[in-house]
Design an enzyme around this catalytic site. Structure first.
Site, PDB file in Angstrom:
ATOM      1  N   ASP A   1       9.192   2.573  -0.301  1.00 28.02           N
ATOM      2  CA  ASP A   1       8.142   3.382   0.499  1.00 28.02           C
ATOM      3  C   ASP A   1       8.457   3.117   1.992  1.00 28.02           C
ATOM      4  O   ASP A   1       8.180   2.064   2.402  1.00 28.02           O
ATOM      5  CB  ASP A   1       7.020   2.994   0.027  1.00 28.02           C
ATOM      6  CG  ASP A   1       5.778   3.658   0.693  1.00 28.02           C
ATOM      7  OD1 ASP A   1       6.054   4.242   1.911  1.00 28.02           O
ATOM      8  OD2 ASP A   1       4.657   3.468   0.505  1.00 28.02           O
TER       9      ASP A   1
ATOM     10  N   LYS B   1       4.727   9.027   8.855  1.00 25.68           N
ATOM     11  CA  LYS B   1       4.282   8.345   9.858  1.00 25.68           C
ATOM     12  C   LYS B   1       5.039   8.847  11.301  1.00 25.68           C
ATOM     13  O   LYS B   1       5.023   9.865  11.675  1.00 25.68           O
ATOM     14  CB  LYS B   1       4.187   6.973  10.159  1.00 25.68           C
ATOM     15  CG  LYS B   1       3.287   6.454   8.854  1.00 25.68           C
ATOM     16  CD  LYS B   1       2.372   5.514   9.430  1.00 25.68           C
ATOM     17  CE  LYS B   1       1.510   5.057   8.141  1.00 25.68           C
ATOM     18  NZ  LYS B   1       0.116   4.557   8.581  1.00 25.68           N
TER      19      LYS B   1
ATOM     20  N   TYR C   1       0.851  -1.033   0.067  1.00 19.87           N
ATOM     21  CA  TYR C   1      -0.024  -0.060   0.170  1.00 19.87           C
ATOM     22  C   TYR C   1       0.988   1.318  -0.045  1.00 19.87           C
ATOM     23  O   TYR C   1       1.757   1.395   0.763  1.00 19.87           O
ATOM     24  CB  TYR C   1      -0.771  -0.005   1.249  1.00 19.87           C
ATOM     25  CG  TYR C   1      -1.829   1.197   1.345  1.00 19.87           C
ATOM     26  CD1 TYR C   1      -2.895   1.403   0.441  1.00 19.87           C
ATOM     27  CD2 TYR C   1      -1.706   2.196   2.423  1.00 19.87           C
ATOM     28  CE1 TYR C   1      -3.666   2.613   0.541  1.00 19.87           C
ATOM     29  CE2 TYR C   1      -2.458   3.382   2.507  1.00 19.87           C
ATOM     30  CZ  TYR C   1      -3.450   3.278   1.539  1.00 19.87           C
ATOM     31  OH  TYR C   1      -4.119   4.463   1.749  1.00 19.87           O
TER      32      TYR C   1
HETATM   33  C1  LIG Z   1       3.772   2.022   3.165  1.00 24.77           C
HETATM   34  C2  LIG Z   1       2.686   2.990   3.218  1.00 24.77           C
HETATM   35  N1  LIG Z   1       2.746   4.085   2.230  1.00 24.77           N
HETATM   36  C3  LIG Z   1       1.949   5.037   2.378  1.00 24.77           C
HETATM   37  C4  LIG Z   1       0.939   5.168   3.097  1.00 24.77           C
HETATM   38  C5  LIG Z   1       0.043   6.442   2.938  1.00 24.77           C
HETATM   39  O1  LIG Z   1       0.230   7.367   4.096  1.00 24.77           O
HETATM   40  P1  LIG Z   1      -0.953   8.349   4.846  1.00 24.77           P
HETATM   41  O2  LIG Z   1      -1.926   7.370   5.324  1.00 24.77           O
HETATM   42  O3  LIG Z   1      -0.107   9.282   5.610  1.00 24.77           O
HETATM   43  O4  LIG Z   1      -1.384   8.992   3.437  1.00 24.77           O
HETATM   44  C6  LIG Z   1       0.747   4.555   4.002  1.00 24.77           C
HETATM   45  C7  LIG Z   1      -0.403   4.381   5.197  1.00 24.77           C
HETATM   46  O5  LIG Z   1      -0.544   3.341   5.928  1.00 24.77           O
HETATM   47  C8  LIG Z   1       1.580   3.244   3.924  1.00 24.77           C
HETATM   48  O6  LIG Z   1       1.833   2.251   5.245  1.00 24.77           O
END
Ligand SMILES: Cc1ncc(COP(=O)(O)O)c(C=O)c1O
Length: 426
Positions: free
Chosen positions: A232, A260, A144
């Protein structure tokens, strides 16, 4: 606000907020029942509006590393707020946070701050496409990367939990250049690919560790065709350790996404990497990306307070504690006759009711078919442990969770497993 009842709070919320939640992962659609409405949090605990206390393993889906309401974060945010909440002009705080990230993550020469992980991943992909002049991107099934159109294909987390085949409202054209391939297999890619984006430890289909050679294989595959590798690290960054997954694996991507932990519980994301790549960004280059609240002073103050508070020893101690927790959790559940896998990478813990290790999204999906997670989740909650209300999410024990709280979770998990096993036998 109606006080004292989770049901009343939720019913009220549903009138003015679609589904009663501002992010679908908070809904109880996959586990049944009514979400608890949080009144406050402190350290490892949250209290709902009925006064129930839970050991919180959600920790804002990994945004918190020091636990709730940490004094260093509170003080930093209040001090920043007294100086003004947002300016639309550069501030020193954003430079300090950018410097702290670049100093911690080897190979990450520059970062630009944004307000969410979604923005970070979306912008990293745009930079990769702008730098390479190629449209095609490769992502992995079950990873994700936020909810940008091009990245929603084959998504884990809430998309998986709600069993959505894709996402309505995303035009076919938006995902036409997104190739989704299985996690832990190095894909064959060609010169049309601008970037390969990956969670270097998958944390949105439960926890799935990269197989030996997987990340190294991605690095070589990208190098062979001139594609960029994007890690990511929105979850893994500053959680696995100061250097995140790239330091842990020794594989350096060209671009990183963060979020985060670097926001200390306030809205921050960042994307960064090689200086020559980031030069494509406006105002120096032709790739446009912007944000009114990017590098917000409150958020950078909170993030800096966290990064400055946590030592390498803290990271090592947390990983050690969590490794023991994962072992104990597996023992306490399996001793009740339920097959379970409790994968652990650093302080990240997963939970699959499966009889063998899960290595990809197909395995993760198969493991949730038995429906055990929903029952287990509810018994845990009734007994004061808050897990995420979806089977594809990680647990986030952090520095506020002492051995006492972790032992309590293990003991309650044994009780929950016994109940689930008894109900299945009945
Ligand atoms: C690996 C990863 N990338 C991107 C995101 C998206 O982040 P946000 O919820 O702050 O938009 C998340 C959210 O859980 C994530 O776990």
């Amino acid at each position: 606000m109606a006080e004292g009842s989770n049901l009343a709070s939720f019913e009220r919320a549903r009138k003015s907020i679609p589904g009663g939640v501002d992010s679908p992962v908070r809904s109880f659609a996959a586990v049944g029942g009514v979400p608890y409405t949080v009144a406050r949090g402190e350290g490892p605990y949250v209290w709902d509006v009925e006064g129930n206390r839970y050991i919180d393993l959600v920790q804002s889906y990994g945004a918190l590393l020091l636990g709730h309401s940490h004094p260093a974060v509170i003080e930093a945010v209040i001090a920043a707020l007294r100086r003004g909440s947002t300016f639309g002009a550069p501030t020193e705080g954003e430079v300090l946070l950018a410097e702290a990230i670049c100093a911690s993550v080897k190979g990450c020469e520059q970062v630009r701050l944004v307000s969410s992980g979604t923005e970070a991943a979306m912008s990293a992909v745009r930079v990769a496409r702008g730098f390479t002049g190629r449209d095609r991107i490769v992502k992995f099934d079950g990873c994700y990367h936020g909810h940008a159109d091009a990245l929603l294909a084959g998504s884990g987390s809430g998309v998986a939990t709600l069993g959505l085949p894709g996402c309505a409202g995303v035009p076919a054209g938006a995902v036409a250049d997104t190739l989704v391939v299985p996690y832990n297999e190095v894909p064959v890619i060609d010169e049309q690919v601008g970037c390969v984006i990956v969670e270097p430890v998958a944390a949105n289909m439960g926890i799935v560790a990269p197989a030996p050679g997987f990340l190294e294989g991605l690095r070589s595959a990208c190098d062979e065709v001139g594609a960029l590798l994007v890690f990511d690290e929105v979850i893994t960054g500053f959680r696995l350790g100061r250097g995140g997954a790239s330091a842990m694996s020794g594989v350096l991507p060209d671009l990183w996404c963060f979020g985060k932990v670097i926001g200390g519980g306030l809205p921050v994301g960042a994307f960064g990497g090689r200086r020559d790549v980031l030069e494509v960004l406006a105002p120096e280059g032709p790739v446009y990306q912007a944000g009114t609240l990017s590098g917000n002073p409150l958020a950078t103050a909170a993030g800096l307070a966290v990064l400055e508070s946590v030592t390498d020893q803290d990271y090592a101690a947390l990983s050690g504690r969590v490794e023991g927790f994962a072992r104990a959790l597996k023992r306490s559940i399996s001793s009740q006759g339920l097959e379970v896998q409790v994968p652990v990478v650093g302080p990240l813990v997963g939970l699959f009711f499966a009889d063998e290790a899960v290595t990809d999204y197909a395995g993760a999906r198969a493991s949730v078919l038995n429906g055990r997670y929903a029952r287990f989740f509810n018994v845990m909650l009734e007994n004061g442990v808050a897990l995420a209300p979806g089977p594809y999410e990680a647990m986030f024990p952090g520095l506020a969770h002492g051995q006492g709280e972790l032992d309590e979770v293990v003991s309650i998990a044994g009780h929950a497993a016994a109940l689930v096993a008894a109900e299945e036998r009945a």
